[in-house]
Design an enzyme around this catalytic site. Sequence first.
Site, mmCIF file in Angstrom:
data_model
loop_
_atom_site.group_PDB
_atom_site.id
_atom_site.type_symbol
_atom_site.label_atom_id
_atom_site.label_comp_id
_atom_site.label_asym_id
_atom_site.label_seq_id
_atom_site.Cartn_x
_atom_site.Cartn_y
_atom_site.Cartn_z
ATOM 1 N N THR A 579 -7.420 -25.644 11.044
ATOM 2 C CA THR A 579 -7.180 -26.107 9.679
ATOM 3 C C THR A 579 -5.866 -25.514 9.141
ATOM 4 O O THR A 579 -5.173 -26.140 8.347
ATOM 5 C CB THR A 579 -8.362 -25.751 8.753
ATOM 6 O OG1 THR A 579 -8.646 -24.364 8.884
ATOM 7 C CG2 THR A 579 -9.585 -26.554 9.116
ATOM 8 N N GLU A 650 0.389 -24.166 0.648
ATOM 9 C CA GLU A 650 1.613 -24.623 -0.002
ATOM 10 C C GLU A 650 2.902 -24.168 0.658
ATOM 11 O O GLU A 650 3.929 -24.836 0.556
ATOM 12 C CB GLU A 650 1.571 -24.206 -1.484
ATOM 13 C CG GLU A 650 0.407 -24.916 -2.185
ATOM 14 C CD GLU A 650 0.140 -24.436 -3.593
ATOM 15 O OE1 GLU A 650 0.746 -24.987 -4.506
ATOM 16 O OE2 GLU A 650 -0.697 -23.531 -3.779
#
Lengths: 687, 333
Positions: A579, A650
């Site tokens: 992930t 991010e």
Amino acid sequence: MTAIGTDLARRDGTVKVTGTATYAYEAPVERPAYAHPVQATIARGRIRDIEIEDAETLDGVLTVLTPDNAERLADTDDKELAVLQSDEVAFRGQLVGVVVAETSEVAREAAGLVRVTYDEAEHDAELATERGSYVPEQLNAGYPTESAQGDVDAAMASAETTIERTYTTAMYHNNPLEPHTTTALWDGDSLTLWDSTQGVHPLRSTIAPIFGLDEERVRVICPYVGGGFGSKGTAHANVTLATLAARAVPGRPVRLALTRQQMFSLAGYRTPTIQRMRLAADADGRLSAIAIDVVEQTSRIKEYAEQTGTPTRIMYAAENRSVTHRLVPLDVPVPSWMRAPGDCPGMFGPEVAMDELAERLGVDPIELRIRNEPSVDPDTGKPFSSRNLVACLLAGADRFDWADRDLRPGVRRSGDWLVGTGVAASTYPVHRMPASTAVIRREAGRYVVEIGAADLGTGTWTTLPQIAADALDVPVSDVEVRIGDTRYPMASVAGGSSGMTTWGSAVVEAARAFRDKFGQDPADGDEADGSVGPADEDHAMHAFGAQFVEAHVHADTGELRVPRLLGVFAAGRIINPRTARSQFIGGMTMGLSMALHEHSVLDPRTGHVVNHDLAEYHVSVNADVTDVEATWIDEHDPYVNAMGSKGIGEIGIVGTAAAVSNAVWHATGVRVRDLPITLDKVLAALP
Amino acid sequence: MRPFTYQAPADAASAVRAVTRDPTAVFLGGGTNLVDHLKLGILDPGLVVDVTGLASVEITDLGGGALRVGAGVPNSDLAADPLVRERFPVLSQALLAGASGQLRNMATTGGNPLQRTRCVYFQDVTTPCNKREPGSGCSAIGGWTRNHAILGASAHCIATHPSDLAVALAALDAEVRVLGQDGERVIPFTDLHRLPGDHPEHDTVLGHGDLITAIDLPARPIARRSAYRKVRDRASYAFALVSVAAAVEVDGGVVRDARIAFGGVAHKPWRAYRAEEALRGATAADDSYRAAADAELADAVAQDGLDGGNAFKIPLLRRTLVATLRDLAREDA
Ligand SMILES: Cc1cc2nc3c(=O)[nH]c(=O)nc-3n(C[C@H](O)[C@H](O)[C@H](O)COP(=O)(O)OP(=O)(O)OC[C@H]3O[C@@H](n4cnc5c(N)ncnc54)[C@H](O)[C@@H]3O)c2cc1C
Ligand code: SF4
């Protein structure tokens, strides 16, 4: 500790690929009605008159709401959310009405029959430095607007080398695949919202007071989100509208899905930025000054101040430093969060400027960065909890054969293509939200963890069980996690890459409490909870990374391609490599998209984004994204949280665009300082 | 979008009759453009006449190198056809440079050339547009003109035609077979589309109820050496900023003949007769290609607008033409 660090497949993978995951619009409700918004077609002014008769009398229409007949909301302080409360229009595309009907087709047809006339006022929708601006009190996430140390002007005046340049980033729209959707159901004075949101509890706290409700009367459910990228981190006007519409048709749940076009005015966006950079350095490239002055926009009805200058505060050592922000209030939709607010646009100007300085001095850009590596956070003077920028740069340089790189621009060719390489740094702060609680319960021989967290494709369904398993010292298969419902304990927003730090810490605390109370052999029904504690105050905490780009520019046409993109990150402990990689390469791909393609074209004459669909608002497609590789270095950070992890959602988008611009310069000799980098900007310099 | 009646007549004549009778009727091909327009509110038909069931899906060898393509042939099939690839590679390349695999599976040979402009103001019913609403004004002028014309525009409309297929067909001297209320007729493809002039609401010379039944490709040996070069803002799935369809015949270092058309730069696929003329008999070298480009682009006019307007398209088209001819001539040598 065995589960953390394991490459586990997504637990929600099967339901997603088989199409059985229920999204907000598909909430299981009886006899849903459908809402379709009516939007303002002027950028500023007042509604003179709204004729709704044709719409109301259309077969299948249940109600038409306008500022004339909509209920008065209990709290209208947030002007973005206070829909249909006044006849004032503050931006084009603002909500001026809504139709509720038996089908979405009828609602849409009827919305087209609502006739609105306006008293139009002059508007201003164009960001420019010379526009009237102001200094906001603080920036998004609470950062100070201005900071200064020493005397930048004096340093600039006396330095051997200076760079003074202006860079701009464009307006961007988050454009998650799943649009902003809500199903709203009132039962007397109780409200249930199935909403595509990055945080069920924050959404509840926002919506409840607007409708004069205690939070206990509101339930928000959101197990799956089809992407958000920040645009579902705060409630937008569509949620209030759906809720308002549902109250107007008692007994009927109402579904509302924004169209792609509507998302361009109602669901937030990233402000364009103008960044004036100043660097002063000695002949070796050691910085004596670094300064950024940011001008960006906000709407007139609600302030949003992107923290664009914040990465400049912590990136490089220099005695004299200054960061300023000014906001230009315009008649435009309300800007909001988009993946890595602040850091993403704010690492474009500085990282291209560093490349320009390297060019000027004839120094390798990696070496230049190493020479300016600070020993402590130059902004606060605090030590870094861990800082491995240099390690990332060097590891990437190794993989990218950087050592053989010729510094000269415009001298490499592969067939018809000019070839260049570029590098830029990435960074993102470690955020921890002040509150989140998890509960752990023994249920049928398993451990059930409940927390109102969100998974917007990021991996929460999979990674929280890994954290819980290690904290409880059990196999991950013994752990079930339940998220995405306000019935579970309060969780903070999935924003600022804070999810794992915040929710994960709560889960670890809950596990400790559970074991303390019930030992290794608990009984069914045993239950304990735990909450996230305060953040370490003694360290500056950031993730870092380095991005490497190979750019090809067609010698005849200027077409731009990026055949290779490499990111090396130092982001603490990686909880799940699968992930995590997906987050990193997703961010980098979005950064590539920002570099070459994305650009919301706001026509200042009308005040709206005219390329408001995915045919014209270009995002990178598969053919643009050839070889994107993300890797990371082992980083042990005992200060960030119990897991040793930093946020990774991010940082991947931070620095990519600068690296692309630097590579395009290396290929062509052209400095593109205004995003996006399109072929017209390099055409004139081609052979 | 409003309710409409849907019909799928059994034969072409009934379809023509149905549409001719009803001024609000439209033909439906693959629907990849028309259905978008229904949703956007650009079109509001009372009757939608589906022609996919009746249009020919055959590609027929007419002998001597010519082909007939039924109006119902999907873009993917046309692009993949071995005879098309052999005789008219430019056609296959143009199709494959357009849209996406899924769209090409749906899109038809008849519908593709009749797709409408992608001008963002045309597609946005909240902005004035002479093409959508004659006399309302042109929002593109002074607005976002990146995708707009540099050739043949008027003060009323500066839109471009978006089809890639159409550019290849213009270069290949194709012919359009049309069935109207007065029977069948044949229109040279280069005459199918119009320049905007005072009436940008008319994209083509077709009348209401005119049905395209087939497109004929006459024998053009020159086209065996042909290519389509499309320049766009991303690597795939974008309309052309500029495109060039070209076929050249080079012999002994001299250009004997050429067929050239441009896309993305005018209200119609732009057949570059002046460039072709300049090339005939010229040395096969960059200087000649530049001279040919200059001949064709002498009247090009850039549009001001947001982000610097579209002035870059003039040098871009020039460079793209030169590069395309250079590559083709190289192959031919
Ligand atoms: C996202 C996207 C990207 C695209 N990119 C490209 C691209 O890069 N290049 C490109 O060239 N195209 C592109 N297209 C456009 C696509 O090629 C066209 O939509 C398609 O070719 C139209 O064919 P159709 O059969 O679906 O036509 P329809 O949508 O069914 O019809 C189009 C028009 O033709 C009329 N019509 C249809 N058949 C006939 C007939 N036999 N006789 C008379 N009138 C008829 C209809 O009434 C309508 O006005 C793109 C489309 C989309 C949605
Ligand atoms: S260019 Fe043509 S299509 Fe575009 S707005 Fe002007 S008139 Fe309409």
